[in-house]
Design a protein around this motif. Structure first.
Motif, PDB file in Angstrom:
ATOM      1  N   ARG A 167      50.102  13.144   4.384  1.00 18.67           N
ATOM      2  CA  ARG A 167      49.685  13.598   5.708  1.00 18.67           C
ATOM      3  C   ARG A 167      48.175  13.820   5.758  1.00 18.67           C
ATOM      4  O   ARG A 167      47.525  13.540   6.765  1.00 18.67           O
ATOM      5  CB  ARG A 167      50.417  14.876   6.097  1.00 18.67           C
ATOM      6  CG  ARG A 167      50.205  15.244   7.560  1.00 18.67           C
ATOM      7  CD  ARG A 167      50.925  16.502   7.960  1.00 18.67           C
ATOM      8  NE  ARG A 167      50.346  17.694   7.349  1.00 18.67           N
ATOM      9  CZ  ARG A 167      50.618  18.932   7.736  1.00 18.67           C
ATOM     10  NH1 ARG A 167      51.479  19.139   8.722  1.00 18.67           N
ATOM     11  NH2 ARG A 167      50.073  19.963   7.139  1.00 18.67           N
ATOM     12  N   LYS A 177      51.579   6.516  13.554  1.00 22.01           N
ATOM     13  CA  LYS A 177      51.033   7.663  12.826  1.00 22.01           C
ATOM     14  C   LYS A 177      51.654   8.956  13.304  1.00 22.01           C
ATOM     15  O   LYS A 177      51.974   9.852  12.507  1.00 22.01           O
ATOM     16  CB  LYS A 177      49.511   7.718  13.001  1.00 22.01           C
ATOM     17  CG  LYS A 177      48.739   6.659  12.241  1.00 22.01           C
ATOM     18  CD  LYS A 177      47.233   6.837  12.453  1.00 22.01           C
ATOM     19  CE  LYS A 177      46.440   5.771  11.729  1.00 22.01           C
ATOM     20  NZ  LYS A 177      44.982   5.922  11.932  1.00 22.01           N
ATOM     21  N   SER A 178      51.840   9.065  14.618  1.00 21.32           N
ATOM     22  CA  SER A 178      52.424  10.270  15.183  1.00 21.32           C
ATOM     23  C   SER A 178      53.852  10.473  14.678  1.00 21.32           C
ATOM     24  O   SER A 178      54.252  11.590  14.315  1.00 21.32           O
ATOM     25  CB  SER A 178      52.405  10.197  16.712  1.00 21.32           C
ATOM     26  OG  SER A 178      52.994  11.343  17.279  1.00 21.32           O
ATOM     27  N   LEU A 179      54.614   9.394  14.649  1.00 21.06           N
ATOM     28  CA  LEU A 179      55.999   9.473  14.177  1.00 21.06           C
ATOM     29  C   LEU A 179      56.046   9.823  12.692  1.00 21.06           C
ATOM     30  O   LEU A 179      56.835  10.687  12.271  1.00 21.06           O
ATOM     31  CB  LEU A 179      56.714   8.148  14.430  1.00 21.06           C
ATOM     32  CG  LEU A 179      58.195   8.084  14.025  1.00 21.06           C
ATOM     33  CD1 LEU A 179      58.993   9.164  14.764  1.00 21.06           C
ATOM     34  CD2 LEU A 179      58.759   6.696  14.305  1.00 21.06           C
ATOM     35  N   ARG A 187      53.763  11.361  10.969  1.00 23.81           N
ATOM     36  CA  ARG A 187      53.307  12.751  10.807  1.00 23.81           C
ATOM     37  C   ARG A 187      54.458  13.723  11.080  1.00 23.81           C
ATOM     38  O   ARG A 187      54.625  14.715  10.374  1.00 23.81           O
ATOM     39  CB  ARG A 187      52.132  13.035  11.738  1.00 23.81           C
ATOM     40  CG  ARG A 187      51.555  14.450  11.593  1.00 23.81           C
ATOM     41  CD  ARG A 187      50.341  14.671  12.465  1.00 23.81           C
ATOM     42  NE  ARG A 187      49.187  13.914  11.987  1.00 23.81           N
ATOM     43  CZ  ARG A 187      48.718  12.821  12.562  1.00 23.81           C
ATOM     44  NH1 ARG A 187      49.295  12.342  13.661  1.00 23.81           N
ATOM     45  NH2 ARG A 187      47.671  12.190  12.070  1.00 23.81           N
ATOM     46  N   GLU A 188      55.250  13.421  12.118  1.00 27.12           N
ATOM     47  CA  GLU A 188      56.393  14.288  12.440  1.00 27.12           C
ATOM     48  C   GLU A 188      57.386  14.309  11.289  1.00 27.12           C
ATOM     49  O   GLU A 188      57.896  15.360  10.900  1.00 27.12           O
ATOM     50  CB  GLU A 188      57.067  13.805  13.724  1.00 27.12           C
ATOM     51  CG  GLU A 188      58.271  14.662  14.121  1.00 27.12           C
ATOM     52  CD  GLU A 188      58.963  14.145  15.368  1.00 27.12           C
ATOM     53  OE1 GLU A 188      60.101  14.586  15.641  1.00 27.12           O
ATOM     54  OE2 GLU A 188      58.365  13.295  16.068  1.00 27.12           O
ATOM     55  N   TRP A 189      57.676  13.130  10.703  1.00 21.74           N
ATOM     56  CA  TRP A 189      58.616  13.071   9.577  1.00 21.74           C
ATOM     57  C   TRP A 189      58.080  13.843   8.372  1.00 21.74           C
ATOM     58  O   TRP A 189      58.822  14.566   7.712  1.00 21.74           O
ATOM     59  CB  TRP A 189      58.851  11.614   9.194  1.00 21.74           C
ATOM     60  CG  TRP A 189      59.671  10.849  10.188  1.00 21.74           C
ATOM     61  CD1 TRP A 189      60.466  11.360  11.192  1.00 21.74           C
ATOM     62  CD2 TRP A 189      59.783   9.430  10.289  1.00 21.74           C
ATOM     63  NE1 TRP A 189      61.056  10.348  11.905  1.00 21.74           N
ATOM     64  CE2 TRP A 189      60.665   9.151  11.380  1.00 21.74           C
ATOM     65  CE3 TRP A 189      59.238   8.371   9.591  1.00 21.74           C
ATOM     66  CZ2 TRP A 189      60.992   7.861  11.747  1.00 21.74           C
ATOM     67  CZ3 TRP A 189      59.567   7.069   9.955  1.00 21.74           C
ATOM     68  CH2 TRP A 189      60.427   6.829  11.024  1.00 21.74           C
ATOM     69  N   GLU A 228      55.945  16.315   8.377  1.00 24.81           N
ATOM     70  CA  GLU A 228      55.956  17.755   8.641  1.00 24.81           C
ATOM     71  C   GLU A 228      57.360  18.337   8.495  1.00 24.81           C
ATOM     72  O   GLU A 228      57.521  19.464   8.018  1.00 24.81           O
ATOM     73  CB  GLU A 228      55.386  18.026  10.035  1.00 24.81           C
ATOM     74  CG  GLU A 228      53.871  17.816  10.110  1.00 24.81           C
ATOM     75  CD  GLU A 228      53.317  17.956  11.503  1.00 24.81           C
ATOM     76  OE1 GLU A 228      54.124  18.101  12.460  1.00 24.81           O
ATOM     77  OE2 GLU A 228      52.071  17.907  11.650  1.00 24.81           O
ATOM     78  N   ARG A 229      58.369  17.571   8.873  1.00 26.03           N
ATOM     79  CA  ARG A 229      59.742  18.043   8.676  1.00 26.03           C
ATOM     80  C   ARG A 229      60.043  18.182   7.182  1.00 26.03           C
ATOM     81  O   ARG A 229      60.690  19.147   6.754  1.00 26.03           O
ATOM     82  CB  ARG A 229      60.738  17.046   9.289  1.00 26.03           C
ATOM     83  CG  ARG A 229      60.790  17.064  10.808  1.00 26.03           C
ATOM     84  CD  ARG A 229      61.886  16.132  11.272  1.00 26.03           C
ATOM     85  NE  ARG A 229      61.888  15.978  12.726  1.00 26.03           N
ATOM     86  CZ  ARG A 229      62.715  15.179  13.380  1.00 26.03           C
ATOM     87  NH1 ARG A 229      63.604  14.447  12.688  1.00 26.03           N
ATOM     88  NH2 ARG A 229      62.668  15.083  14.689  1.00 26.03           N
ATOM     89  N   GLU A 254      58.130  21.249   5.772  1.00 21.69           N
ATOM     90  CA  GLU A 254      58.624  22.547   6.239  1.00 21.69           C
ATOM     91  C   GLU A 254      60.109  22.739   6.006  1.00 21.69           C
ATOM     92  O   GLU A 254      60.686  23.704   6.479  1.00 21.69           O
ATOM     93  CB  GLU A 254      58.337  22.700   7.739  1.00 21.69           C
ATOM     94  CG  GLU A 254      56.866  22.704   8.076  1.00 21.69           C
ATOM     95  CD  GLU A 254      56.153  23.918   7.521  1.00 21.69           C
ATOM     96  OE1 GLU A 254      56.831  24.926   7.219  1.00 21.69           O
ATOM     97  OE2 GLU A 254      54.914  23.866   7.406  1.00 21.69           O
TER      98      GLU A 254
END
Length: 233
Positions: free
Chosen positions: A206, A220-222, A224-226, A228-229, A232
């Motif tokens: 990331r 990139k947005s998608l 980044r979401e994966w 971050e999941r 976290e």
């Protein structure tokens, strides 16, 4: 810059330096309009015109001292090891707080708008860069935002604790313990290739994502979401 603007700039500098000297020698109680005006060789109305009131002057002094500190700290070449670089940055910030208790108190007053001042934002940006370098090296075990918050809180907390104690009761070893505990909580001291589990690698990916040219903005947005999941989880 006009002559009047240059004069105001010079006057402002003289007042800030005079005020900082008074605070250093006698605390904020020594910062009276009469004392500052006399030391800066100006008339009191000039002080009010530039800073408004005593609180405005105190805020300006705090921002000025912090801005100088941040500039001096960033002038140091970074340590090749990003974790050691973070250690050194933490220690310099704590030393600054202990050497400038009145400035530190003004900058960290609860609810103070100075938390969003240029000097404060520059200081936090410097901390984020240091944490980001650890992430890029694959050695960060928590999300960057959480790491920044924890490191900042540990530094502010130990300075606040020390300043509340008489000098003779301050245990200097506590500084190293507080620093190393905070860093241990966010960092995997092993090399990136030895890091356990996917989280350090997800954090590292990331951190490098914005530098990647092979993906579209949406991709990139998608990703980044994966990531971050995963971080976290």
């Amino acid at each position: 810059m006009t002559t009047d603007e240059a004069t105001d700039t010079d006057t402002r500098r003289a007042v800030l330096d005079a005020a900082a000297e008074l605070i250093a020698s006698g605390g904020t109680a020594a910062l009276t309009t009469r004392a500052v005006a006399a030391k800066a060789s100006i008339q009191p109305p000039t002080l009010y015109r530039i800073f408004g009131d005593k609180r405005g002057l105190l805020d300006a002094v705090a921002q000025d001292r912090l801005a100088r500190f941040v500039a001096e700290k960033e002038a140091h070449p970074p340590h090749p090891d990003p974790i050691e670089d973070l250690r050194q940055g933490w220690s310099r910030y704590v030393a600054f707080g202990l050497e400038n208790p009145d400035v530190f108190a003004i900058m960290n007053e609860i609810g103070s708008p100075l938390a969003q001042s240029p000097a404060s934002l520059a200081g936090m940006a410097a901390l984020r860069r240091r944490v980001s370098q650890i992430a890029r090296a694959g050695r960060l075990r928590v999300a960057e935002e959480r790491a920044v918050a924890l490191v900042h809180a540990s530094a502010v907390g130990i300075v606040t604790t020390f300043l509340a104690l008489p000098p003779e009761e301050r245990d200097e070893q506590m500084l190293c313990l507080a620093r190393d505990s905070a860093i241990a909580a966010i960092v995997d001291e092993r090399a990136a290739s030895q890091a356990s589990g996917p989280v350090p690698h997800a954090i590292a990916l990331r951190a490098h994502l914005d530098d990647t040219d092979g993906l579209s903005t949406a991709e990139k947005s998608l990703l980044r979401e994966w990531l971050e999941r995963l971080i976290e989880r």
